[in-house]
Design a protein around this motif. Structure first.
Motif, PDB file in Angstrom:
ATOM      1  N   UNK A  85       2.996  -3.885  -8.610  1.00 49.26           N
ATOM      2  CA  UNK A  85       1.424  -3.817  -8.627  1.00 49.26           C
ATOM      3  C   UNK A  85       1.102  -5.001  -7.439  1.00 49.26           C
ATOM      4  N   UNK A  86       1.724  -6.126  -7.236  1.00 50.85           N
ATOM      5  CA  UNK A  86       1.257  -7.038  -6.380  1.00 50.85           C
ATOM      6  C   UNK A  86       1.189  -6.678  -4.993  1.00 50.85           C
ATOM      7  N   UNK A  87       1.872  -5.364  -4.766  1.00 47.69           N
ATOM      8  CA  UNK A  87       1.867  -5.127  -3.368  1.00 47.69           C
ATOM      9  C   UNK A  87       0.906  -3.848  -3.170  1.00 47.69           C
ATOM     10  N   UNK A  88       0.009  -3.606  -4.115  1.00 45.66           N
ATOM     11  CA  UNK A  88      -1.170  -2.844  -4.118  1.00 45.66           C
ATOM     12  C   UNK A  88      -0.442  -1.299  -3.814  1.00 45.66           C
ATOM     13  N   UNK A  89       0.615  -1.055  -4.464  1.00 47.25           N
ATOM     14  CA  UNK A  89       1.239   0.327  -4.138  1.00 47.25           C
ATOM     15  C   UNK A  89       0.261   1.154  -4.945  1.00 47.25           C
ATOM     16  N   UNK A  90       0.380   2.810  -4.763  1.00 47.01           N
ATOM     17  CA  UNK A  90      -0.146   3.736  -5.344  1.00 47.01           C
ATOM     18  C   UNK A  90       0.751   4.430  -6.128  1.00 47.01           C
ATOM     19  N   UNK A  91       0.472   4.472  -7.273  1.00 49.42           N
ATOM     20  CA  UNK A  91       1.591   5.116  -8.467  1.00 49.42           C
ATOM     21  C   UNK A  91       1.038   6.528  -8.360  1.00 49.42           C
ATOM     22  N   UNK A  92       1.926   7.327  -7.969  1.00 50.74           N
ATOM     23  CA  UNK A  92       1.560   9.076  -7.593  1.00 50.74           C
ATOM     24  C   UNK A  92       2.729   9.635  -7.874  1.00 50.74           C
ATOM     25  N   UNK A  93       3.397   9.735  -9.254  1.00 53.34           N
ATOM     26  CA  UNK A  93       4.376  10.582  -9.661  1.00 53.34           C
ATOM     27  C   UNK A  93       4.322  11.985  -9.228  1.00 53.34           C
ATOM     28  N   UNK A  94       3.172  12.654  -9.226  1.00 51.35           N
ATOM     29  CA  UNK A  94       3.041  14.179  -8.806  1.00 51.35           C
ATOM     30  C   UNK A  94       2.609  14.213  -7.401  1.00 51.35           C
TER      31      UNK A  94
ATOM     32  N   UNK B 200       0.674  -1.059  -0.131  1.00 52.72           N
ATOM     33  CA  UNK B 200       0.026   0.045   0.047  1.00 52.72           C
ATOM     34  C   UNK B 200       0.749   1.332  -0.107  1.00 52.72           C
ATOM     35  N   UNK B 201       2.108   1.089  -0.332  1.00 57.84           N
ATOM     36  CA  UNK B 201       2.928   2.279   0.007  1.00 57.84           C
ATOM     37  C   UNK B 201       2.527   3.388  -1.587  1.00 57.84           C
TER      38      UNK B 201
END
Length: 252
Positions: free
Chosen positions: A161-170, A128-129
């Motif tokens: 993706x398998x760690x449910x991370x949040x892609x937030x480059x901004x 979830x990071x």
């Protein structure tokens, strides 16, 4: 996908390989797989392995892989962030790859670089990071046309993706355009970047209590990572870790 579709897809891939055979990312010579390095360029790429500093990712002599250790600099000046890693040293082919990605419009380097960085970052990853990039000032972003750190962070998030991370480059924004840090000492770098980076207001709620992985192309003194980490912590983030494609060697 049907068997026919898979067969057609394989045929197209084979045809494309015949027309555009895979090339080495470093020298452009033919290689066996896409996004690879030839033997000579691989041997000239100073990947970091073995025991590393848990704070900044610098390689350390002796010890056993996986043990927790810290370099003298991190003991003397504990970093703001919790843990840090880098995939390679900023030397030889490592420097050439970074410069090509940063100034040569070589977006193709981001994918293999992300693979190397994910391997180095394995001990840092939390479910979830938020995966974020060191931001460029908008003027520099317009001039360059892209943010190389965002290219890396997006590719890394895709692989996690398998760690449910949040892609937030901004997640972060650069509030002011700072002078070049090249040739500046540690204290001067930190002073220049003081209050230069903040969390983008619309993402503050999403940040609360979440672990964050901040991504950049190069770590030198850690001043940029420090400014970004301070901004995240001040806005309510959980633990903050940092990840660089390459790190500059420390003076002995």
């Amino acid at each position: 996908m049907s068997r026919i579709d898979r067969s057609l897809g394989s045929a197209v891939q084979m045809t494309m390989r015949l027309i555009y055979p895979p090339r080495c990312l470093g020298c452009g010579g033919l290689v066996e797989s896409d996004f690879g390095l030839c033997a000579a360029c691989w041997s000239d790429t100073p990947f970091i392995g073995g025991v590393v500093c848990d704070g900044c990712g610098a390689p350390l002599p002796g010890g056993q892989r996986g043990e927790t250790a810290h370099c003298d600099d991190c003991l003397r000046y504990p970093p703001v962030w919790a843990r840090g890693r880098a995939a390679m040293m900023y030397a030889g082919q490592g420097r050439k790859l970074v410069m090509a990605l940063k100034h040569g419009d070589r977006h193709d380097i981001a994918a293999p670089a992300a693979d190397w960085m994910v391997e180095a970052a394995e001990p840092l990853i939390e479910a979830g990071m938020i995966v974020a990039a060191i931001p460029l000032h908008w003027r520099r972003r317009v001039k360059r046309g892209y943010n190389q750190s965002a290219l890396l962070s997006r590719a890394i998030a895709k692989r996690l993706k398998r760690f449910d991370v949040i892609d937030q480059p901004d997640l972060l924004q650069r509030l002011k355009r700072t002078d070049s840090l090249e040739g500046k000492g540690r204290e001067e770098r930190h002073a220049i970047l003081c209050d230069a980076i903040s969390v983008t207001p619309r993402h503050i709620a999403k940040l609360q209590g979440r672990p964050v992985l901040i991504v950049d192309d190069v770590m030198t003194s850690g001043a940029t990572f420090s400014a970004a980490s301070i901004a995240c912590i001040a806005a309510g983030a959980g633990s903050v870790s940092v990840l660089a494609l390459a790190r500059v060697g420390k003076a002995s």
